[in-house]
Write an enzyme that holds these catalytic residues in place. Structure first.
Site, PDB file in Angstrom:
ATOM      1  N   CYS A 110       0.810  -1.223   0.000  1.00 51.17           N
ATOM      2  CA  CYS A 110       0.000   0.000   0.000  1.00 51.17           C
ATOM      3  C   CYS A 110       0.840   1.268   0.000  1.00 51.17           C
ATOM      4  O   CYS A 110       0.343   2.350  -0.295  1.00 51.17           O
ATOM      5  CB  CYS A 110      -0.938  -0.002   1.195  1.00 51.17           C
ATOM      6  SG  CYS A 110      -1.887  -1.528   1.304  1.00 51.17           S
ATOM      7  N   HIS A 254      -3.676   6.836   3.082  1.00 48.72           N
ATOM      8  CA  HIS A 254      -4.026   5.518   2.564  1.00 48.72           C
ATOM      9  C   HIS A 254      -5.460   5.202   2.993  1.00 48.72           C
ATOM     10  O   HIS A 254      -5.854   5.461   4.119  1.00 48.72           O
ATOM     11  CB  HIS A 254      -3.054   4.472   3.104  1.00 48.72           C
ATOM     12  CG  HIS A 254      -3.377   3.094   2.643  1.00 48.72           C
ATOM     13  ND1 HIS A 254      -3.705   2.814   1.333  1.00 48.72           N
ATOM     14  CD2 HIS A 254      -3.455   1.913   3.313  1.00 48.72           C
ATOM     15  CE1 HIS A 254      -3.951   1.526   1.220  1.00 48.72           C
ATOM     16  NE2 HIS A 254      -3.813   0.961   2.397  1.00 48.72           N
ATOM     17  N   ASN A 284     -10.143  -0.637   0.296  1.00 50.87           N
ATOM     18  CA  ASN A 284      -8.677  -0.509   0.270  1.00 50.87           C
ATOM     19  C   ASN A 284      -8.165  -1.105  -1.047  1.00 50.87           C
ATOM     20  O   ASN A 284      -8.213  -2.307  -1.250  1.00 50.87           O
ATOM     21  CB  ASN A 284      -8.108  -1.260   1.478  1.00 50.87           C
ATOM     22  CG  ASN A 284      -6.598  -1.239   1.539  1.00 50.87           C
ATOM     23  OD1 ASN A 284      -5.929  -0.788   0.614  1.00 50.87           O
ATOM     24  ND2 ASN A 284      -6.060  -1.730   2.636  1.00 50.87           N
TER      25      ASN A 284
HETATM   26  O1  UT7 Z   1      -3.399  -1.619   3.780  1.00 47.84           O
HETATM   27  C1  UT7 Z   1      -3.162  -2.246   5.011  1.00 47.84           C
HETATM   28  C2  UT7 Z   1      -4.219  -3.256   5.127  1.00 47.84           C
HETATM   29  N1  UT7 Z   1      -4.881  -3.505   6.311  1.00 47.84           N
HETATM   30  C3  UT7 Z   1      -5.381  -2.644   7.221  1.00 47.84           C
HETATM   31  O2  UT7 Z   1      -5.198  -1.481   7.252  1.00 47.84           O
HETATM   32  C4  UT7 Z   1      -6.211  -3.296   8.273  1.00 47.84           C
HETATM   33  C5  UT7 Z   1      -5.948  -2.758   9.665  1.00 47.84           C
HETATM   34  N2  UT7 Z   1      -6.885  -3.348  10.598  1.00 47.84           N
HETATM   35  C6  UT7 Z   1      -8.179  -3.012  10.616  1.00 47.84           C
HETATM   36  O3  UT7 Z   1      -8.614  -2.157   9.882  1.00 47.84           O
HETATM   37  C7  UT7 Z   1      -9.067  -3.665  11.656  1.00 47.84           C
HETATM   38  O4  UT7 Z   1      -8.268  -4.442  12.544  1.00 47.84           O
HETATM   39  C8  UT7 Z   1     -10.155  -4.586  11.008  1.00 47.84           C
HETATM   40  C9  UT7 Z   1     -11.201  -3.716  10.303  1.00 47.84           C
HETATM   41  C10 UT7 Z   1      -9.522  -5.538  10.038  1.00 47.84           C
HETATM   42  C11 UT7 Z   1     -10.866  -5.371  12.097  1.00 47.84           C
HETATM   43  O5  UT7 Z   1     -11.422  -4.495  13.062  1.00 47.84           O
HETATM   44  P1  UT7 Z   1     -11.176  -4.764  14.614  1.00 47.84           P
HETATM   45  O6  UT7 Z   1     -11.945  -3.741  15.335  1.00 47.84           O
HETATM   46  O7  UT7 Z   1      -9.703  -4.823  14.857  1.00 47.84           O
HETATM   47  O8  UT7 Z   1     -11.882  -6.170  14.802  1.00 47.84           O
HETATM   48  P2  UT7 Z   1     -11.251  -7.557  15.281  1.00 47.84           P
HETATM   49  O9  UT7 Z   1     -10.377  -8.122  14.218  1.00 47.84           O
HETATM   50  O10 UT7 Z   1     -10.668  -7.384  16.627  1.00 47.84           O
HETATM   51  O11 UT7 Z   1     -12.551  -8.435  15.368  1.00 47.84           O
HETATM   52  C12 UT7 Z   1     -13.586  -8.118  16.296  1.00 47.84           C
HETATM   53  C13 UT7 Z   1     -14.691  -9.145  16.119  1.00 47.84           C
HETATM   54  C14 UT7 Z   1     -14.184 -10.582  16.119  1.00 47.84           C
HETATM   55  O12 UT7 Z   1     -15.162 -11.368  16.783  1.00 47.84           O
HETATM   56  P3  UT7 Z   1     -14.961 -11.786  18.321  1.00 47.84           P
HETATM   57  O13 UT7 Z   1     -13.676 -12.574  18.343  1.00 47.84           O
HETATM   58  O14 UT7 Z   1     -14.883 -10.503  19.075  1.00 47.84           O
HETATM   59  O15 UT7 Z   1     -16.192 -12.589  18.576  1.00 47.84           O
HETATM   60  C15 UT7 Z   1     -14.147 -10.955  14.662  1.00 47.84           C
HETATM   61  O16 UT7 Z   1     -14.316 -12.340  14.449  1.00 47.84           O
HETATM   62  O17 UT7 Z   1     -15.318  -8.942  14.836  1.00 47.84           O
HETATM   63  C16 UT7 Z   1     -15.334 -10.199  14.128  1.00 47.84           C
HETATM   64  N3  UT7 Z   1     -15.258  -9.926  12.703  1.00 47.84           N
HETATM   65  C17 UT7 Z   1     -16.335  -9.660  11.945  1.00 47.84           C
HETATM   66  N4  UT7 Z   1     -17.650  -9.606  12.242  1.00 47.84           N
HETATM   67  C18 UT7 Z   1     -18.498  -9.319  11.228  1.00 47.84           C
HETATM   68  C19 UT7 Z   1     -14.154  -9.853  11.915  1.00 47.84           C
HETATM   69  N5  UT7 Z   1     -14.504  -9.553  10.661  1.00 47.84           N
HETATM   70  C20 UT7 Z   1     -15.849  -9.426  10.642  1.00 47.84           C
HETATM   71  C21 UT7 Z   1     -16.796  -9.131   9.648  1.00 47.84           C
HETATM   72  N6  UT7 Z   1     -18.106  -9.077   9.982  1.00 47.84           N
HETATM   73  N7  UT7 Z   1     -16.438  -8.871   8.371  1.00 47.84           N
END
Ligand code: UT7
Length: 327
Positions: A110, A254, A284
């Site tokens: 990215c 980004h 993204n």
């Molecule tokens: O260009 C670089 C590329 N990447 C990035 O910039 C990504 C950087 N990270 C992020 O943007 C965030 O970490 C995410 C958007 C990917 C995730 O958000 P988060 O607030 O960190 O959520 P999490 O991964 O901690 O997940 C929280 C909960 C989990 O469930 P439990 O374990 O709390 O029951 C996940 O399983 O949300 C769940 N979850 C979802 N639920 C519904 C993860 N993905 C999804 C989804 N829909 N798509």
């Protein structure tokens, strides 16, 4: 060095959060509240990264009033090349008929477009090249695991391009890149990667079944690293340009997650309306994200001559970069 023109291209097909609700266990509300994304564009199967890149390049050339013959360097930043080799840049060169150019790809995920900007700047400032086409282009839909809700809701396809030329010495305003920060931390290679398909893990039917040839991400780790490194890089880039945060007219970050952008704004004490966002429309798009946003900001009149623009990106590697450009 100045930016003489910009262009961008996104494929026609729109994939909304509601469409994704039918594919994986997710909701529009979860995706929008955690990321700011509403929909993304998906390339047609026959539309390779070089097609997206070529469309964006043509628009940038038209915008700059530059012909294919004038181009003497083409750099494509991509992590989803048409093929391992030849480079996607060579495919673009052929499509454009830009036979006076040297063409190559760079891989910085990215942060790729900002890395390309810096490489091109050195070529131009050293007098080695006169008219450079840089492109950020990615077709992430081809390396996405459409069964993994942790990643498939985040990404989209697209391309953005810019034409760079030497600064007009008679222009009283010093325009172009005022400062740059580029950095990487190879200790973080595992938090965001496509593990299979390369020489470390040639693809087999077994690991293809396990989707090891698709994006794997530790979202929270990426989030934390992104906030830390981008905030520091922005502060350094602003200081190196001899500016203060309040001198920044527009930040083009980004387009990964609106919460990361909010964190940068908070740290720099920039009002959120100074951040240019289009991730609600495109998600993204990796190397293309900043390039598309730069083009949209230029065409919508968000940047005026003499404005100080902060560009900042981060991604797999870990690789990150920030630049101040005077428009
Ligand atoms: O260009 C670089 C590329 N990447 C990035 O910039 C990504 C950087 N990270 C992020 O943007 C965030 O970490 C995410 C958007 C990917 C995730 O958000 P988060 O607030 O960190 O959520 P999490 O991964 O901690 O997940 C929280 C909960 C989990 O469930 P439990 O374990 O709390 O029951 C996940 O399983 O949300 C769940 N979850 C979802 N639920 C519904 C993860 N993905 C999804 C989804 N829909 N798509």
């Amino acid at each position: 060095m100045t930016i003489a023109g910009t262009g961008s291209y996104v494929p026609e097909r729109v994939l909304t959060n509601a469409d994704l609700e039918k594919l994986v266990d997710t909701t529009d509300d979860w995706i929008f509240s955690r990321t700011g994304i509403r929909e993304r564009r998906i390339a047609a199967p026959e539309e390779a990264t070089s097609h997206l890149a070529t469309h964006a390049a043509r628009r940038a050339m038209e915008n700059a009033g530059v012909t294919a013959e004038q181009l003497d360097l083409i750099i494509v930043a991509t992590i989803s090349p048409d093929t391992f080799f030849p480079s996607t840049a060579c495919h673009v060169q052929r499509n454009l008929g830009a036979l006076n150019a040297v063409a190559f790809d760079i891989s910085a995920a990215c942060a790729g477009f900002l890395y390309a900007l810096q490489i091109a700047r050195h070529f131009i400032n050293s007098g080695n090249r006169k008219t450079v086409l840089i492109i950020g282009a990615d077709k992430l839909s081809g390396i996405t695991n459409w069964q993994d809700r942790n990643t498939c809701v985040l990404f989209g396809d697209g391309a953005g391009a810019a034409i760079l030329q030497a600064r007009d010495p008679t222009d009283p305003t010093p325009r172009g890149v005022l400062s740059t920060v580029m950095a990487s931390d190879g200790r973080l290679t595992d938090i965001l990667s496509v593990p299979g398909g390369g020489s470390a893990m040639p693809i087999t039917p077994e690991n293809a079944d396990q989707r090891l040839n698709t994006i794997h991400m530790m979202g929270r780790e990426v989030f934390k690293a992104a906030v830390k490194h981008t905030c520091e890089a922005c502060e350094t880039a602003i200081a190196r340009a001899g500016l203060k945060p309040e001198d920044i007219s527009l930040m083009i970050p980004h387009q990964a997650n609106v919460r990361i952008v909010d964190a940068i704004c908070e740290r720099l004490k920039l009002p959120p309306e100074k951040a240019f966002l289009n991730l609600h429309k495109y998600g993204n798009t990796s190397g293309a994200a900043i390039a598309i946003a730069l083009d949209e900001a230029a065409r919508s009149g968000r940047m005026k001559k003499g404005d100080n623009i902060l560009l900042v990106a981060f991604g797999a590697g870990f690789a990150w970069a920030a630049s101040i450009i005077r428009w």
